[in-house]
Structures are given as structure tokens and as C-alpha cells.
Design a protein around this motif. Sequence first.
Motif, short mmCIF file in Angstrom:
data_model
loop_
_atom_site.label_atom_id
_atom_site.label_comp_id
_atom_site.label_asym_id
_atom_site.label_seq_id
_atom_site.Cartn_x
_atom_site.Cartn_y
_atom_site.Cartn_z
N VAL A 43 -28.24 -63.00 63.43
CA VAL A 43 -28.08 -64.45 63.39
C VAL A 43 -26.76 -64.85 62.74
CG1 VAL A 43 -30.56 -64.90 63.41
CG2 VAL A 43 -29.38 -64.67 61.23
N ARG A 44 -26.27 -64.03 61.82
CA ARG A 44 -24.96 -64.30 61.23
C ARG A 44 -23.85 -64.12 62.28
NH1 ARG A 44 -24.02 -64.89 55.88
NH2 ARG A 44 -25.74 -64.52 54.43
N ALA A 45 -24.03 -63.18 63.18
CA ALA A 45 -23.00 -62.91 64.19
C ALA A 45 -22.97 -63.97 65.28
CB ALA A 45 -23.24 -61.53 64.82
N PHE A 46 -24.08 -64.67 65.46
CA PHE A 46 -24.15 -65.66 66.53
C PHE A 46 -23.43 -66.94 66.11
CE2 PHE A 46 -26.60 -68.99 68.94
CZ PHE A 46 -26.13 -68.62 70.18
N PRO A 47 -22.51 -67.45 66.93
CA PRO A 47 -21.70 -68.61 66.53
C PRO A 47 -22.38 -69.95 66.78
CG PRO A 47 -20.94 -67.82 68.65
CD PRO A 47 -22.04 -66.88 68.22
N GLY A 48 -23.71 -70.00 66.66
CA GLY A 48 -24.43 -71.23 66.93
C GLY A 48 -24.44 -72.19 65.75
N PRO A 49 -24.81 -73.45 65.96
CA PRO A 49 -25.10 -74.02 67.29
C PRO A 49 -23.84 -74.16 68.13
CG PRO A 49 -25.16 -75.75 65.61
CD PRO A 49 -24.99 -74.45 64.89
N LEU A 50 -23.98 -73.90 69.42
CA LEU A 50 -22.81 -73.80 70.28
C LEU A 50 -22.23 -75.15 70.69
CD1 LEU A 50 -23.91 -70.84 72.58
CD2 LEU A 50 -22.56 -70.77 70.50
N THR A 51 -22.89 -76.21 70.31
CA THR A 51 -22.36 -77.53 70.68
C THR A 51 -21.45 -78.12 69.60
OG1 THR A 51 -24.39 -78.52 69.77
CG2 THR A 51 -24.31 -78.12 72.16
N ARG A 52 -21.22 -77.38 68.54
CA ARG A 52 -20.37 -77.93 67.48
C ARG A 52 -18.93 -78.08 67.96
NH1 ARG A 52 -20.46 -72.33 65.66
NH2 ARG A 52 -18.35 -71.69 65.08
N GLU A 53 -18.23 -79.03 67.38
CA GLU A 53 -16.90 -79.38 67.86
C GLU A 53 -15.86 -78.32 67.56
OE1 GLU A 53 -15.94 -83.16 66.25
OE2 GLU A 53 -17.45 -84.26 67.42
N ASP A 54 -16.06 -77.57 66.48
CA ASP A 54 -15.04 -76.59 66.10
C ASP A 54 -15.23 -75.23 66.80
OD1 ASP A 54 -17.41 -76.08 64.74
OD2 ASP A 54 -16.38 -75.15 63.04
N LEU A 55 -16.19 -75.15 67.73
CA LEU A 55 -16.43 -73.89 68.43
C LEU A 55 -15.39 -73.68 69.53
CD1 LEU A 55 -18.39 -71.43 68.97
CD2 LEU A 55 -19.37 -72.86 70.77
N HIS A 56 -14.82 -72.50 69.58
CA HIS A 56 -13.92 -72.12 70.67
C HIS A 56 -14.72 -71.34 71.71
CE1 HIS A 56 -10.31 -73.45 68.59
NE2 HIS A 56 -10.76 -72.87 67.50
N LYS A 57 -14.45 -71.59 72.96
CA LYS A 57 -15.19 -70.93 74.04
C LYS A 57 -15.09 -69.42 73.94
CE LYS A 57 -13.80 -71.31 78.38
NZ LYS A 57 -13.57 -71.87 79.74
N VAL A 58 -13.97 -68.93 73.46
CA VAL A 58 -13.77 -67.49 73.35
C VAL A 58 -14.78 -66.86 72.39
CG1 VAL A 58 -12.07 -67.65 71.48
CG2 VAL A 58 -12.02 -65.70 73.03
N ASP A 59 -15.27 -67.63 71.41
CA ASP A 59 -16.26 -67.09 70.47
C ASP A 59 -17.58 -66.81 71.19
OD1 ASP A 59 -14.45 -67.32 68.37
OD2 ASP A 59 -15.10 -69.35 67.88
N ALA A 60 -17.99 -67.72 72.04
CA ALA A 60 -19.22 -67.52 72.81
C ALA A 60 -19.06 -66.36 73.78
CB ALA A 60 -19.60 -68.79 73.56
N ILE A 61 -17.89 -66.26 74.42
CA ILE A 61 -17.63 -65.17 75.36
C ILE A 61 -17.65 -63.83 74.64
CG2 ILE A 61 -15.87 -64.15 76.85
CD1 ILE A 61 -15.04 -66.98 77.63
N SER A 62 -17.01 -63.78 73.49
CA SER A 62 -16.95 -62.54 72.72
C SER A 62 -18.34 -62.09 72.30
CB SER A 62 -16.06 -62.73 71.49
OG SER A 62 -16.03 -61.56 70.70
N PHE A 63 -19.18 -63.03 71.86
CA PHE A 63 -20.55 -62.69 71.46
C PHE A 63 -21.33 -62.13 72.65
CE2 PHE A 63 -25.04 -63.74 71.10
CZ PHE A 63 -25.36 -63.16 69.87
N ALA A 64 -21.24 -62.79 73.80
CA ALA A 64 -21.98 -62.34 74.99
C ALA A 64 -21.50 -60.96 75.44
CB ALA A 64 -21.82 -63.36 76.11
N GLN A 65 -20.21 -60.71 75.37
CA GLN A 65 -19.68 -59.40 75.75
C GLN A 65 -20.19 -58.30 74.83
OE1 GLN A 65 -15.44 -60.31 75.73
NE2 GLN A 65 -15.36 -60.25 77.97
N ASN A 66 -20.22 -58.60 73.54
CA ASN A 66 -20.74 -57.62 72.57
C ASN A 66 -22.20 -57.33 72.82
OD1 ASN A 66 -18.27 -57.37 71.26
ND2 ASN A 66 -18.70 -58.99 69.79
#
Length: 411
Positions: A43-66
Motif C-alpha cells: 500500500v505504501r508503493a501504490f500512488p493512490g488515490p490516483l485522482t489527486r492533482e499532484d499525481l503524474h501519469k508516469v507514476d501509475a504506469i510505473s506501478f502497473a509495470q512493476n
Amino acid sequence: MSSKMPSSNNIAQARRTVQQLRIEANIERIKVILVDTREQEEVRAFPGPLTREDLHKVDAISFAQNRADRCLTDEALQDKASAALLWNLLVLLCRQNGRIVGSDIAEQLLRDHRAPGQCAGELGDPGTASLIDLSEEGTAMGGSLDTTDLLTGEITHGTESREEALGKYTKLLLSGRKKEALEAAMGSGLWGHALFLASKMDNRSYTTVLNRFTGSLAVNDPLQTLFQLLSGRIPAVSTCCGSERWGDWKPHLAVILSNPTGDVELNQRAITTMGDTLATRGLIDAAHVCYLMARVPFGVYTVKSEKLVLLGSNHCLPFLQFTKNAAIQCTEVFEYCQLLGDPFFLIPSFQVYKFIYACRLLDYGLASQAFHYCEVIGKALLKQDVLPAVLVGELIKVLSSHCPPHYCTAL
């Protein structure tokens, strides 16, 4: 006797007190240990909640790839390849803002799969060339051809190059023997010549060539799937996939997605039926890939006839086993991908699982992240026409007992 009774009661009370203290101490010890558990790390590694304004799309992509990479080495998974495929599909969706076409997904499906047209068991031979590429070299240019003479019924042995077969076919045509030329073309695998010639003869000849051509394919060849779909039928693979006898299901889904027919409903039924078949075999990740491609809507846990509730998890399992953190995270990534292309996208039934996830974050000691989830859930609920009373009540209860003032003010 009476003087001893208070002493016995005191001893019993003391024992109960010590036992209670031990229980409380164990609880505290568990809480300390919990900080370093695998779940807490996830849960620490997950960049959620994903709707936050400071989230970069690359963070979600990197998590999914891992997560896709980890699935390939997770021995606890029944179908590691399909679990990784589901995460890789989310990577693709995220990169393209939730908008992809069939050919994009087909390319992903065809990575690291067994050769189309081949499978172990009765239906295939590992040494047999696949017909999916429509190449005639496997037979016309290849080695020994043991075929049956369609005119005499005799088995002939030997080798025949494409040039020799074409020469024989041409010679028969020059002699005006069209029917024999047609049989020779089919016998030599010159299907292009056979189909063209038959189309200029009569409907019966053309139908015969088509039937012979499809009959020459293995029943588990993706071309069979395509031809059946183009004929307006649900492909046989949709009700038979997922077994070793039928081989890899992914090329069949790829050929359906890459060659959409004019009948959108037929395409969706074929893919949904394929997902149902995979689900009955316990291949949940594979089934969910199909359901996403067929745009099956998300349902609720209590209705067991629903096909899709949380990505990567079987809603027929007991609730605690079903609501795995990984499944909630996977579904949230999908929701985020759709939001990139449609700011008004919402999965109403998913909000309760976000709340469950937020409560777990509180248990893990990640209060700030948990309250941020509560804020996201609150905003999502305001978009719904009918508020879910139970969820709203539980959300208010958590916020009133744990939420810092600035979060409550924001909500």
C-alpha cells in the motif's frame, strides 16, 4: 472457609487481568509487526488515490509495470501470464488515456504466446506450420507431401515444389480441365488459385472450396475463429478455450479484436462468452481481460451472476478473500485510465471498496493517505443521483472519529 473465598476470587481476577494484558500486548505487538508486513509495503508503493492533482501519469504506469513483472514470478498465481497481461493492458490504457483500438491490444496479446495453430495433444503438432500467416511455404516449398489423389483416391508420396504444383495446375487449365485443375490446386495447397477459379465457376464449386479450405485448418487455429465470426457465428473457441487441448486463448481474442465485423453485438457476445468460459475454468485474470474488451459493466459483490466486480479477483470467494488490496488497486488504475479520457467517468459500485481500502490504510498507520481517499470518495458520491446511505454513514463515522479538522472542512 469463608476467609479463603476472597483470596481465590482475587487470584482468578488477577489471572484474568494478566490474560487481558497479554492479549493487549499481543495486539500491540501485531500492530508493530504489521508496519513491516508485505501488505503494508504494497500500500505504501501504490500512488493512490490516483485522482489527486499532484499525481503524474508516469507514476501509475510505473506501478502497473512493476506489478506485471511481479506477477510473472508469483508462484501463488494460477495463471501468471494472464495476471501480468491484465496489468500490461492497464499500462497500455494509461499511456493512451483510456482510448485504444483492437489492433493495439492484439499486439499486446500476441507477445510471448505459443505459436498460433499449434497446441499440445490431439489437435496440433509442434512441428506443423501455422496457417495464421496465410503462408503456403510450409507445404508448397517444404519437405515430403503425402497426399491423397482426389481423382483416383490413391496416396501419393514425394516432394512437390510450389513451381511444380503451379505448373501442373496451369497445364490442366490449358487443357480446359477446370474441375481437375481445381482439385489439383486444393490438393497442393494453392488456395488462392482454387478460390479464384471456383468463384468464376459456380456457387457449388465455390462453397466446396471454402469448406475444404476451412476443413484443412486445425479446429483450434485462430483463422477458424475469424472465419466463423465473419460467417455470423459465435466461434467454437468461445465455449472451449482455456484447456490444453485448445491451446492459447490469446491469439483467438486478438484475431477477433483486430477484425471487427459490422455486427458489434456479435463481437461482444463472442468475447464475453470467451470470458465466461475462462472464468468457469478458474482463469479469472484471463476472463477479466475479455470482459474489459467487451466493455462489460462493473457489478456488485452480492449478485453472483455479475461478471466483473473487482479486477483480478473472483467475487464468488468469501468477502475478505475477494477484497484483496491488489484487486482494489488494479481496479483503481483502470478507473484512472478511463478518467484520463473522460473526466466524468465513474464506477459507482467501486466507491465502497475505496472506503475499505481507506480503512486499511488507517490500520496501517497511513492516516493522511486514508483521509485523502475519504475526500475522493466524498466527491465521487456527490456525482451520483442516489447516495448510498450505508456508505455515506460509514464515511461520516470514520471522518468524525479520525479526520483532522482541515480534511473535514474540505469535505
